[in-house]
Design a protein around this motif. Structure first.
Motif, PDB file in Angstrom:
ATOM      1  N   TRP A 236      23.916  35.479  43.859  1.00 20.67           N
ATOM      2  CA  TRP A 236      25.449  35.772  44.110  1.00 20.67           C
ATOM      3  C   TRP A 236      25.914  37.110  44.415  1.00 20.67           C
ATOM      4  O   TRP A 236      26.611  37.379  45.210  1.00 20.67           O
ATOM      5  N   LEU A 237      24.842  38.148  44.009  1.00 22.35           N
ATOM      6  CA  LEU A 237      25.227  39.491  44.308  1.00 22.35           C
ATOM      7  C   LEU A 237      24.982  39.760  45.764  1.00 22.35           C
ATOM      8  O   LEU A 237      25.649  40.305  46.536  1.00 22.35           O
ATOM      9  N   GLY A 238      23.598  39.137  46.275  1.00 27.90           N
ATOM     10  CA  GLY A 238      23.392  39.067  47.678  1.00 27.90           C
ATOM     11  C   GLY A 238      24.527  38.725  48.554  1.00 27.90           C
ATOM     12  O   GLY A 238      24.684  38.817  49.529  1.00 27.90           O
ATOM     13  N   ARG A 239      25.036  37.711  47.981  1.00 28.11           N
ATOM     14  CA  ARG A 239      25.955  36.724  48.800  1.00 28.11           C
ATOM     15  C   ARG A 239      27.212  37.484  48.869  1.00 28.11           C
ATOM     16  O   ARG A 239      27.923  37.629  49.976  1.00 28.11           O
ATOM     17  N   MET A 240      27.760  38.341  47.940  1.00 24.00           N
ATOM     18  CA  MET A 240      28.697  39.130  48.008  1.00 24.00           C
ATOM     19  C   MET A 240      28.641  40.163  48.791  1.00 24.00           C
ATOM     20  O   MET A 240      29.538  40.742  49.451  1.00 24.00           O
ATOM     21  N   TYR A 241      27.427  41.028  48.823  1.00 29.31           N
ATOM     22  CA  TYR A 241      27.186  41.852  49.882  1.00 29.31           C
ATOM     23  C   TYR A 241      27.373  41.182  51.130  1.00 29.31           C
ATOM     24  O   TYR A 241      27.870  42.251  52.127  1.00 29.31           O
ATOM     25  N   TYR A 242      26.953  40.000  51.392  1.00 25.27           N
ATOM     26  CA  TYR A 242      26.669  39.523  52.907  1.00 25.27           C
ATOM     27  C   TYR A 242      28.094  39.226  53.379  1.00 25.27           C
ATOM     28  O   TYR A 242      28.609  39.569  54.519  1.00 25.27           O
ATOM     29  N   GLU A 243      28.831  38.868  52.237  1.00 32.22           N
ATOM     30  CA  GLU A 243      30.404  38.455  52.730  1.00 32.22           C
ATOM     31  C   GLU A 243      31.268  39.545  52.765  1.00 32.22           C
ATOM     32  O   GLU A 243      32.492  39.223  53.133  1.00 32.22           O
ATOM     33  N   GLY A 244      31.055  40.516  52.095  1.00 27.21           N
ATOM     34  CA  GLY A 244      32.247  41.611  51.918  1.00 27.21           C
ATOM     35  C   GLY A 244      32.841  41.140  50.665  1.00 27.21           C
ATOM     36  O   GLY A 244      34.185  41.594  50.651  1.00 27.21           O
ATOM     37  N   GLN A 245      32.517  40.560  49.924  1.00 24.22           N
ATOM     38  CA  GLN A 245      33.474  39.976  48.739  1.00 24.22           C
ATOM     39  C   GLN A 245      33.420  40.902  47.616  1.00 24.22           C
ATOM     40  O   GLN A 245      32.467  40.932  47.017  1.00 24.22           O
ATOM     41  N   GLY A 246      34.340  41.795  47.305  1.00 24.49           N
ATOM     42  CA  GLY A 246      34.408  42.594  46.055  1.00 24.49           C
ATOM     43  C   GLY A 246      33.624  43.970  46.466  1.00 24.49           C
ATOM     44  O   GLY A 246      33.656  44.589  45.332  1.00 24.49           O
ATOM     45  N   VAL A 247      33.122  43.774  47.334  1.00 26.33           N
ATOM     46  CA  VAL A 247      32.223  45.197  47.636  1.00 26.33           C
ATOM     47  C   VAL A 247      32.057  45.266  49.290  1.00 26.33           C
ATOM     48  O   VAL A 247      32.296  44.170  50.047  1.00 26.33           O
ATOM     49  N   ALA A 248      31.867  46.386  49.987  1.00 25.63           N
ATOM     50  CA  ALA A 248      31.669  46.643  51.242  1.00 25.63           C
ATOM     51  C   ALA A 248      30.571  45.983  51.567  1.00 25.63           C
ATOM     52  O   ALA A 248      29.360  45.679  51.022  1.00 25.63           O
ATOM     53  N   THR A 249      30.632  45.216  52.901  1.00 27.65           N
ATOM     54  CA  THR A 249      29.524  44.442  53.379  1.00 27.65           C
ATOM     55  C   THR A 249      28.255  45.606  53.575  1.00 27.65           C
ATOM     56  O   THR A 249      28.370  46.707  54.013  1.00 27.65           O
ATOM     57  N   ASP A 250      27.270  44.986  53.209  1.00 27.96           N
ATOM     58  CA  ASP A 250      26.060  45.812  53.268  1.00 27.96           C
ATOM     59  C   ASP A 250      24.790  44.666  53.422  1.00 27.96           C
ATOM     60  O   ASP A 250      24.307  44.171  52.518  1.00 27.96           O
ATOM     61  N   TYR A 251      24.463  44.501  54.608  1.00 28.99           N
ATOM     62  CA  TYR A 251      23.475  43.499  55.086  1.00 28.99           C
ATOM     63  C   TYR A 251      22.128  43.748  54.491  1.00 28.99           C
ATOM     64  O   TYR A 251      21.233  43.062  54.161  1.00 28.99           O
ATOM     65  N   ASN A 252      21.781  45.004  54.251  1.00 23.95           N
ATOM     66  CA  ASN A 252      20.504  45.535  53.999  1.00 23.95           C
ATOM     67  C   ASN A 252      20.488  45.190  52.181  1.00 23.95           C
ATOM     68  O   ASN A 252      19.499  44.627  51.830  1.00 23.95           O
ATOM     69  N   ARG A 253      21.330  45.511  51.740  1.00 23.14           N
ATOM     70  CA  ARG A 253      21.502  45.170  50.169  1.00 23.14           C
ATOM     71  C   ARG A 253      21.512  43.693  50.043  1.00 23.14           C
ATOM     72  O   ARG A 253      20.988  43.110  49.072  1.00 23.14           O
ATOM     73  N   ALA A 254      22.108  42.756  51.011  1.00 26.06           N
ATOM     74  CA  ALA A 254      22.333  41.486  50.814  1.00 26.06           C
ATOM     75  C   ALA A 254      20.802  40.980  50.907  1.00 26.06           C
ATOM     76  O   ALA A 254      20.517  40.025  50.169  1.00 26.06           O
ATOM     77  N   VAL A 255      20.119  41.317  51.906  1.00 20.07           N
ATOM     78  CA  VAL A 255      18.736  40.976  52.123  1.00 20.07           C
ATOM     79  C   VAL A 255      17.856  41.322  51.050  1.00 20.07           C
ATOM     80  O   VAL A 255      16.967  40.376  50.569  1.00 20.07           O
ATOM     81  N   GLN A 256      18.102  42.401  50.496  1.00 19.08           N
ATOM     82  CA  GLN A 256      17.096  42.904  49.306  1.00 19.08           C
ATOM     83  C   GLN A 256      17.314  41.914  48.102  1.00 19.08           C
ATOM     84  O   GLN A 256      16.374  41.275  47.514  1.00 19.08           O
ATOM     85  N   TRP A 257      18.485  41.574  47.787  1.00 13.79           N
ATOM     86  CA  TRP A 257      18.831  40.781  46.472  1.00 13.79           C
ATOM     87  C   TRP A 257      18.787  39.153  46.663  1.00 13.79           C
ATOM     88  O   TRP A 257      18.093  38.497  46.008  1.00 13.79           O
ATOM     89  N   LEU A 258      18.814  38.740  48.035  1.00 11.12           N
ATOM     90  CA  LEU A 258      18.680  37.420  48.414  1.00 11.12           C
ATOM     91  C   LEU A 258      17.036  37.044  48.288  1.00 11.12           C
ATOM     92  O   LEU A 258      16.624  36.133  47.908  1.00 11.12           O
ATOM     93  N   SER A 259      16.376  38.167  48.775  1.00  8.43           N
ATOM     94  CA  SER A 259      15.120  38.050  48.735  1.00  8.43           C
ATOM     95  C   SER A 259      14.251  37.988  47.462  1.00  8.43           C
ATOM     96  O   SER A 259      13.400  37.161  47.426  1.00  8.43           O
ATOM     97  N   SER A 260      15.017  38.764  46.568  1.00  5.21           N
ATOM     98  CA  SER A 260      14.357  39.141  45.341  1.00  5.21           C
ATOM     99  C   SER A 260      14.513  37.431  44.477  1.00  5.21           C
ATOM    100  O   SER A 260      13.808  36.955  44.090  1.00  5.21           O
ATOM    101  N   SER A 261      15.864  36.895  44.979  1.00  4.68           N
ATOM    102  CA  SER A 261      16.335  35.725  44.379  1.00  4.68           C
ATOM    103  C   SER A 261      15.210  34.447  44.928  1.00  4.68           C
ATOM    104  O   SER A 261      14.673  33.844  43.961  1.00  4.68           O
ATOM    105  N   ALA A 262      14.880  34.496  46.053  1.00  2.06           N
ATOM    106  CA  ALA A 262      14.174  33.747  46.805  1.00  2.06           C
ATOM    107  C   ALA A 262      12.786  33.632  46.245  1.00  2.06           C
ATOM    108  O   ALA A 262      12.153  32.614  46.269  1.00  2.06           O
ATOM    109  N   SER A 263      12.211  34.894  46.089  1.00  6.81           N
ATOM    110  CA  SER A 263      10.942  34.855  45.755  1.00  6.81           C
ATOM    111  C   SER A 263      10.704  34.254  44.478  1.00  6.81           C
ATOM    112  O   SER A 263       9.487  34.119  43.663  1.00  6.81           O
TER     113      SER A 263
END
Length: 268
Positions: A236-263
């Motif tokens: 959810w945190l990665g998704r929020m960074y990806y979509e810019g929901q409640g936080v500034a869009t940041d694709y690097n952080r999105a990938v970081q957290w989504l990758s951690s979740s996927a792992s």
């Protein structure tokens, strides 16, 4: 920006904490965390965000440390607990009852020990007996009795009982429907770092279910859960960074957290 600031916390102001480094007062603004549109940082938001930042630092320090596994067998643990339980130790009674309840062959004995919990006021025993009534484990299912027992334990700030009674109130399951009170109990459980409660609080605030919407609060809860290593919170945190929901869009952080979740095998 990656700079480590170490000093005594002077105050937690509306824009961020003030830290004394020697004789210098340094303000670290919350805006550095890119929380979009958060012009007013209320105390609850600051507290949740601060917890996740502190935990992140703590986990970095203890990374790689593993708690040694206990060498005692399950039977040894049961025998040791039984000695103390027979002496009237309420903690031993509730722990022994919980262990016995996990085995169908000893479930009846487990219920007998857990039944002593409400009388002794032991919150862990009250919660476990409530769980047995809720699921019908070794005893006929009775959701009203389950809610009563959960409530007794919740009054003593037992995190799991707070979550269980909160969920029942949210659904009117075995009790009168009271969504506001139910959500309050779930959030109280989240403050005690109950993982499922942290996720539930974040989801309610993110999705706006039943009028509890607050995107920035959701971000703070998901960040806390993500730092605690919860794959769904990381998603959810990665998704929020990806979509810019409640936080500034940041694709690097999105990938970081989504990758951690996927792992960790989280499929979404």
């Amino acid at each position: 920006n990656g700079t480590l600031i170490r000093g005594m916390l002077k105050e937690m102001g509306p824009g961020g904490p003030t830290i004394m480094v020697g004789t210098n007062a340094i303000v670290v603004p919350f805006t550095d965390l890119d929380v979009a549109g958060r012009t007013r940082c209320d105390p609850e938001f600051r507290g949740i965000l601060a917890r996740s930042l502190i935990l992140e630092g703590v986990y970095a320090v203890v990374e790689g440390f593993e708690v040694p596994e206990p060498k005692a067998s399950t039977n040894d643990m049961r025998n040791a607990l039984r000695i103390d339980a027979e002496k009237g130790d309420s903690d031993a009674q509730s722990l022994l009852g919980t262990l016995l309840l996990k085995d169908l062959m000893t479930a009846h004995d487990g219920i007998a020990w857990l039944t002593k919990a409400p009388d002794s006021g032991n919150p862990h025993g009250q919660y476990q007996l409530g769980l047995a009534y809720y699921k019908g484990l070794g005893i006929p299912a009775d959701k009203q009795e389950a809610f009563r027992l959960f409530s007794l334990a919740a009054d003593q700030e037992h995190a799991e009982a707070l979550l269980a009674s909160g969920r029942m109130l949210m659904e009117g399951d075995g009790c009168a429907l009271d969504e506001a009170k139910g959500f309050g109990l779930i959030r109280q459980s989240a403050y005690l770092r109950e993982n499922s409660a942290i996720l539930a609080t974040g989801r309610y605030l993110y999705g706006g279910r039943r009028g509890f919407r607050d995107i920035a609060q959701a971000f703070a809860w998901f960040r806390l859960g993500a730092v605690l290593g919860m794959p769904e919170a990381q998603y959810w945190l990665g998704r929020m960074y990806y979509e810019g929901q409640g936080v500034a869009t940041d694709y690097n952080r999105a990938v970081q957290w989504l990758s951690s979740s996927a792992s960790q095998g989280f499929k979404p």
